[in-house]
Design an enzyme around this catalytic site. Structure first.
Site, PDB file in Angstrom:
ATOM      1  N   SER A   1       0.849  -1.181   0.000  1.00 32.19           N
ATOM      2  CA  SER A   1       0.000   0.000   0.000  1.00 32.19           C
ATOM      3  C   SER A   1       0.885   1.232   0.000  1.00 32.19           C
ATOM      4  O   SER A   1       1.992   1.224   0.555  1.00 32.19           O
ATOM      5  CB  SER A   1      -0.902   0.013   1.242  1.00 32.19           C
ATOM      6  N   SER A   2       0.387   2.305  -0.576  1.00 28.11           N
ATOM      7  CA  SER A   2       1.175   3.536  -0.613  1.00 28.11           C
ATOM      8  C   SER A   2       1.348   4.165   0.761  1.00 28.11           C
ATOM      9  O   SER A   2       2.159   5.078   0.926  1.00 28.11           O
ATOM     10  CB  SER A   2       0.526   4.542  -1.567  1.00 28.11           C
ATOM     11  N   CYS A   3       0.619   3.665   1.764  1.00 24.69           N
ATOM     12  CA  CYS A   3       0.782   4.205   3.122  1.00 24.69           C
ATOM     13  C   CYS A   3       2.124   3.800   3.738  1.00 24.69           C
ATOM     14  O   CYS A   3       2.458   4.255   4.838  1.00 24.69           O
ATOM     15  CB  CYS A   3      -0.365   3.772   4.021  1.00 24.69           C
TER      16      CYS A   3
ATOM     17  N   TYR B   1      -0.700  -0.596  10.172  1.00 16.34           N
ATOM     18  CA  TYR B   1      -0.894  -1.278   8.891  1.00 16.34           C
ATOM     19  C   TYR B   1       0.325  -1.081   7.996  1.00 16.34           C
ATOM     20  O   TYR B   1       0.798  -2.021   7.344  1.00 16.34           O
ATOM     21  CB  TYR B   1      -2.150  -0.726   8.212  1.00 16.34           C
TER      22      TYR B   1
ATOM     23  N   LYS C   1       2.963  -3.852   6.167  1.00 15.13           N
ATOM     24  CA  LYS C   1       3.234  -3.905   4.734  1.00 15.13           C
ATOM     25  C   LYS C   1       4.721  -3.712   4.435  1.00 15.13           C
ATOM     26  O   LYS C   1       5.268  -4.331   3.507  1.00 15.13           O
ATOM     27  CB  LYS C   1       2.386  -2.865   4.001  1.00 15.13           C
TER      28      LYS C   1
ATOM     29  N   HIS D   1     -12.567   2.570   2.856  1.00 14.34           N
ATOM     30  CA  HIS D   1     -11.707   3.685   2.488  1.00 14.34           C
ATOM     31  C   HIS D   1     -12.563   4.844   1.986  1.00 14.34           C
ATOM     32  O   HIS D   1     -13.772   4.734   1.821  1.00 14.34           O
ATOM     33  CB  HIS D   1     -10.702   3.255   1.424  1.00 14.34           C
TER      34      HIS D   1
END
Length: 326
Positions: free
Chosen positions: A121-123, A150, A154, A193
């Site tokens: 994920s881009s987070c 989270y 990842k 989301h």
């Protein structure tokens, strides 16, 4: 160098008849990948719903992987959610995702899986990373507090994929998608989301004839959105054309404000009332736009416009609204 059976690996067209396991095949990304693989001629696809295979159960995962003996694996399974869910249940998001990833990746290694694609994920990137965010921004700053648990999980998945490459020389890769949307998304008011939450909120308001809708934050943060079918197309492209230790950003290369996306959704669903903003609620990261030059160098760019993608997603949502989770 990565290798298969001692021979240096060169990305190539995947064997359409080889066993292919999609972990998380009923979710937003996994179901899109499954559709893409079917449309591309793959004949031996494998997947099990969470009710039949708990990926947090290590023994069950190893037993399943040993039975299937896949040649290819895409790890799209994850516990996901929006700002509210991540802020409320950080232990769950860290623990569940760590266990899912370690179990699936360890089982894939034990069964000599040739190609693994881990999806993150881009987070994973720092809250205040330079925009657009390059892959080498990873681990260069503090994470966004509302989803740091989270993100850490990842990041661990990326590092495990890289570690397998270093220790065992296998051509495993990872990809980091931007904000995704499309069929089979989670439209739950509490667990979704931003984009699916807005679709549900505005559509319900339109159906009820409500005069106004209230959204979280200021509406000023900028976000990039990619349709899940585009993401699935990019995944197959990377499996067949890319091999390298660095994660690859997957996105459109352009972004919009939350207010702009809210106005667009309102128009698509036919809501003509007012939009209000609860500025006591958090905005999250100010901007999150991915640098997709590495993906472009690999020969792939997105094809589904935001307008088209939203129209398709709203149509799917309305067709399935009675059977949605949450």
């Amino acid at each position: 160098m990565t290798a298969v059976d001692g021979v240096e690996y060169t990305p190539r067209e995947l064997d359409r008849d080889a066993p292919f396991y999609v972990a998380g095949h009923r979710g937003l990304v996994g179901s899109a990948i499954w559709r893409k693989l079917e449309a591309s001629g793959f004949t031996d696809l494998h997947g099990k719903p969470s009710a039949d295979l708990d990926l947090k159960d290590r023994d069950d995962v190893f037993a399943y992987m040993s039975e299937v003996k896949p040649k290819y694996v895409v790890l799209a399974a994850a516990k996901v959610g929006g700002i509210l869910a991540n802020s409320t249940y950080p232990v769950d998001f860290l623990s569940d995702n760590m266990r899912i990833q370690v179990n699936v990746l360890d089982a894939a290694l034990a069964n000599d899986v040739e190609r693994v694609l881990f999806l993150g994920s881009s987070c994973i990137y720092p809250k205040f990373a330079d925009q657009p965010i390059r892959e080498d921004s990873l681990l260069t700053g503090h994470l966004e507090e509302t989803n740091d648990a989270y993100a850490i999980a990842k990041i661990a998945g990326i590092l495990q994929t890289q570690a397998v490459r270093r220790q065992y020389g296998l051509p495993w890769i990872s990809a980091m998608p931007t904000n995704l949307y499309g069929p089979n998304d989670n439209f739950s008011p509490k667990g979704s989301h931003v984009l699916p939450a807005l679709i549900r909120r505005y559509d319900e308001a339109a159906q009820a004839g409500a005069g106004s809708v209230t959204n979280w934050g200021t509406g000023t943060p900028r976000r990039e959105f990619l349709h899940a079918d585009d993401m699935a197309d990019a995944c197959l492209h990377l499996l067949e054309h890319y091999d390298g230790p660095d994660q690859v950003n997957v996105g459109t290369g352009s972004d919009v404000t939350i207010k702009e996306i809210a106005d667009t959704i309102a128009a698509v669903v036919g809501f003509s009332g007012d939009t209000e903003w609860d500025t006591t609620k958090p905005d999250g990261t100010p901007q999150k736009l991915l640098d997709v030059s590495k993906l472009a160098d690999a020969g792939w760019t997105s094809q589904i416009s935001l307008q088209e993608g939203l129209e398709r997603t709203v149509a799917w949502y309305r067709d399935h609204v009675g059977a949605l989770r949450g």
